[in-house]
Design a protein around this motif. Structure first.
Motif, PDB file in Angstrom:
ATOM      1  N   HIS A   1      -7.068  -5.054   2.526  1.00  0.00           N
ATOM      2  CA  HIS A   1      -6.024  -4.344   3.252  1.00  0.00           C
ATOM      3  C   HIS A   1      -6.259  -4.602   4.987  1.00  0.00           C
ATOM      4  CE1 HIS A   1      -3.779  -0.992   4.929  1.00  0.00           C
ATOM      5  NE2 HIS A   1      -3.719  -0.547   3.620  1.00  0.00           N
TER       6      HIS A   1
ATOM      7  N   PHE B   1      -0.859  -5.465   0.943  1.00  0.00           N
ATOM      8  CA  PHE B   1      -2.183  -5.952   0.974  1.00  0.00           C
ATOM      9  C   PHE B   1      -2.296  -7.038  -0.191  1.00  0.00           C
ATOM     10  CE2 PHE B   1      -3.598  -3.841  -3.233  1.00  0.00           C
ATOM     11  CZ  PHE B   1      -2.546  -2.881  -3.288  1.00  0.00           C
TER      12      PHE B   1
ATOM     13  N   CYS C   1       0.721  -0.919   0.213  1.00  0.00           N
ATOM     14  CA  CYS C   1      -0.105  -0.086  -0.103  1.00  0.00           C
ATOM     15  C   CYS C   1       0.909   1.290  -0.114  1.00  0.00           C
ATOM     16  CB  CYS C   1      -0.960  -0.134   1.166  1.00  0.00           C
ATOM     17  SG  CYS C   1      -1.865   1.576   1.575  1.00  0.00           S
TER      18      CYS C   1
END
Lengths: 422, 422
Positions: free
Chosen positions: A173, A110, A103
């Motif tokens: 996430h 993620f 990310c």
């Protein structure tokens, strides 16, 4: 769109980059009040540098190089037939490619389940594995889900030159308190350029899951927040240096707040010896006659922790078994939840985490306790080994549970079969 | 047990080994009556050599090197407590590690779901990812399930020196006509040395599946048979040369019949242009008025094929949709099954396979047909990309299905959601 390296920020000497990242990681560990020379941590800078460089190797990969030599002539239908097949119009889909990306907002990895489709044209097809390799080349960078989808799509459209490309990403996430943030993203080019075209419906039909595409609002995607006021300037500078060593531009607008977000995440796991946050006022159970006791359990207490070897999150659930005369009171249950949370919020190894929970909780249950932690380790899947779907269980037993195999078996066989990890 | 390279047969010049394997693969392709200079095949020797060398890289890996530096001091329980936890006796399990290995009997890859447990001793634990890396080092060789389990177990016992190690492997070997042969294998050392010890029951409780361990009879494991009489001596010699280039001893007793078994497997996919095996006597349906027709389908026709790019199997199911006034007759169904089987049994790419089925079957259904092939490609999982769980779908449409989006959608949405691939 740049398909290859970010030349302006690329330093080719891998040893220098590694040394820079290692130095930055030492600053971060010191900021967490950790002893950087203790056994579990002394090689952590080395491991973190290796993981970051491996996890962003996509910057050095070029889509042209990947696809080149894997475009194969393939006939379409015989001239006298009407329709679409093979190298002229026969839809091709590769589903369920597991990827890990970083990310760009917070530097945490993620998970992506990637589905790619394309419609061949010009009497040629691309080797199936190249769809995966191209997706991987873009995933192994600091990314945002929508840009990742767009880049995979554009990369394939430009190099394979088909009638159209479609990309669907299911992105997950990690969230500090709430499991995972999930987003389903799409990108399309050519005949897939119009989302209302029937070809999209056909593509969806061939996927093995039902879902709706996210709207373009990503405000809830990365749960981390930048808060420069409360984080150490040295630690922020260290993370900025890591981003630069990975070949990225820390002043790119999406990356400006990333160092402080990553530091803020890390600070949740700051070393802390004080147990005052634990409610020690719960009563001890040691005076109940053993003959009246049965095995009770508290299952699926969630936790989040940070692997001290790789500075990567691991998360899962804790199951606790004990001898008692009744289910735990709300006070005791809240006590157990606090312990599990407390021992998660530090740099950890799962074995120690399990032991610490057992030792701390045991007095409340007359000293007889069994603790099982089940976890998914990001470090098992986001680095070289990439063992998606693997999970870990650790066990600690105290008192009667350590001598009574039947009691252990009874508890272990009562654990939920279906994983609560996701 | 040798933990490292087989020195006697090891040639360190990777380019020479690669060239030897490439030459051997050219002999095999010629034995299959293929044109080794055609586009899809010209780089096949290169790809096969790369896949074999990568798939057997474990011969060059040493378990000591993997574990070294990843043994971490870790406390057990406080002195005044009775029990097992952390670095002294706290059971540790890593579950669901996906591995691919090569069957030493026939050179085909087989899939392994690996579960490893150990009981730490001496106040130390091993890094969790090392359990995976050690398993991988032994999987990436020519293997037999029981030896693989034994070697992973012994490798960890010797290097980590814990109280005991347990290994459970779920092994899946492709079968030419019958899906997969499945075996569940165990190995144990130290406290796991006795299969009736309660510790085994605890280990099983923590696995997420129910199974019974196979007996030690492996006669039904590898479904291939050696039949030297019917295979080409040149092809057998070529495979013998490949085995030697991988660093193995072709005269090792388990490998003696392997070349002829591999050749026999390949010969099932020998180039063949004659379609006389297909029953062409089925009636054509072209004279039924369109207005009376509805969409019918034949779903889940199984197939096995061989990827021409990597000489590795891919397998799955074919779904066929057509316009008609009734379900297909048994004769026509058998015709469709024959077509699917016939076009599988050659060196293929899935896009062509789908087109060929559509073109051959279309006349029987008045020219209007849609064909979907869904497959798992061993080449997507047993080489560098290792995308376990990924699958591929290809579509061919003829006649009305190519112009009628609603008809396509109706058929595609009727396809089974749950994958029949496994």
């Amino acid at each position: 769109m740049s398909m290859g390296s970010l030349q302006g920020y690329h330093c080719d000497n891998i040893d220098i980059k590694k040394a820079q990242i290692e130095e930055a990681v030492r600053v971060l560990l010191q900021g967490l009040d950790e002893d950087i020379n203790k056994d579990g941590l002394i090689k952590t800078p080395h491991r973190v540098a290796k993981a970051f460089l491996d996890g962003t190797r996509g910057y050095k990969q070029n889509v042209d190089d990947i696809v080149q030599g894997a475009l194969f002539p393939e006939a379409g239908l015989d001239n006298n037939k009407v329709g679409h097949a093979g190298g002229v119009g026969g839809l091709v889909i590769v589903r369920d490619l597991d990827l890990f990306s970083y990310c760009e907002s917070c530097l945490l990895p993620f998970h992506v389940k990637c589905h790619v489709g394309y419609v061949p044209s010009g009497h040629r097809v691309v080797g199936l594995s190249k769809l995966s390799r191209v997706a991987e080349a873009f995933a192994k960078r600091l990314q945002h889900p929508q840009r990742l989808a767009d880049e995979i799509c554009a990369g394939l459209q430009q190099t394979v030159d088909p009638t159209g490309v479609a990309v669907i990403l299911q992105c997950f996430h990690i969230h500090c308190s709430n499991g995972f943030v999930k987003k389903v993203i799409s990108a399309g080019s050519g005949v897939f350029g119009d989302e209302s075209d029937p070809i999209w419906r056909e593509f969806f039909s061939l996927l093995k899951f039902r879902m709706s595409i996210a709207d373009k609002n990503f405000s809830d995607w990365c749960p981390s927040v930048a808060n420069v006021d409360t984080v150490s300037i040295d630690m922020v500078s260290a993370v900025t240096s890591i981003i630069r060593s990975l070949g990225e531009d820390p002043s790119r607008k999406e990356l400006v707040g990333t160092p402080s977000r990553f530091v803020k995440w890390l600070m949740d796991f700051k070393h802390c010896d004080i147990k005052t946050i634990l409610n020690e006022s719960v009563s001890k159970n040691s005076d109940i006659p053993t003959s009246n006791k049965q095995i009770y359990s508290e299952l699926n207490l969630p936790f989040l922790s940070q692997c001290e070897h790789h500075l990567l999150p691991f998360h899962g659930v804790v199951h606790i078994g004990y001898f008692g005369v009744e289910e735990v009171s709300p006070t005791k249950k809240s006590f157990l939840e606090s312990i599990v949370q407390f021992y998660g919020l530090k740099l950890q190894v799962q074995e120690r985490f399990t032991r610490q929970i057992a030792e701390t909780a045991a007095p409340v249950f007359g000293g007889d306790i069994i603790v099982v932690a089940e976890a998914s380790h990001t470090c098992m899947i986001s680095r070289g080994i990439e063992k998606f779907g693997s999970s870990t269980a650790t066990v600690a037993v105290l008192g009667q549970f350590s001598t009574d195999a039947a009691a252990r078996a009874l508890f272990l066989e009562s654990l939920p079969r279906l994983s609560s990890l996701s």
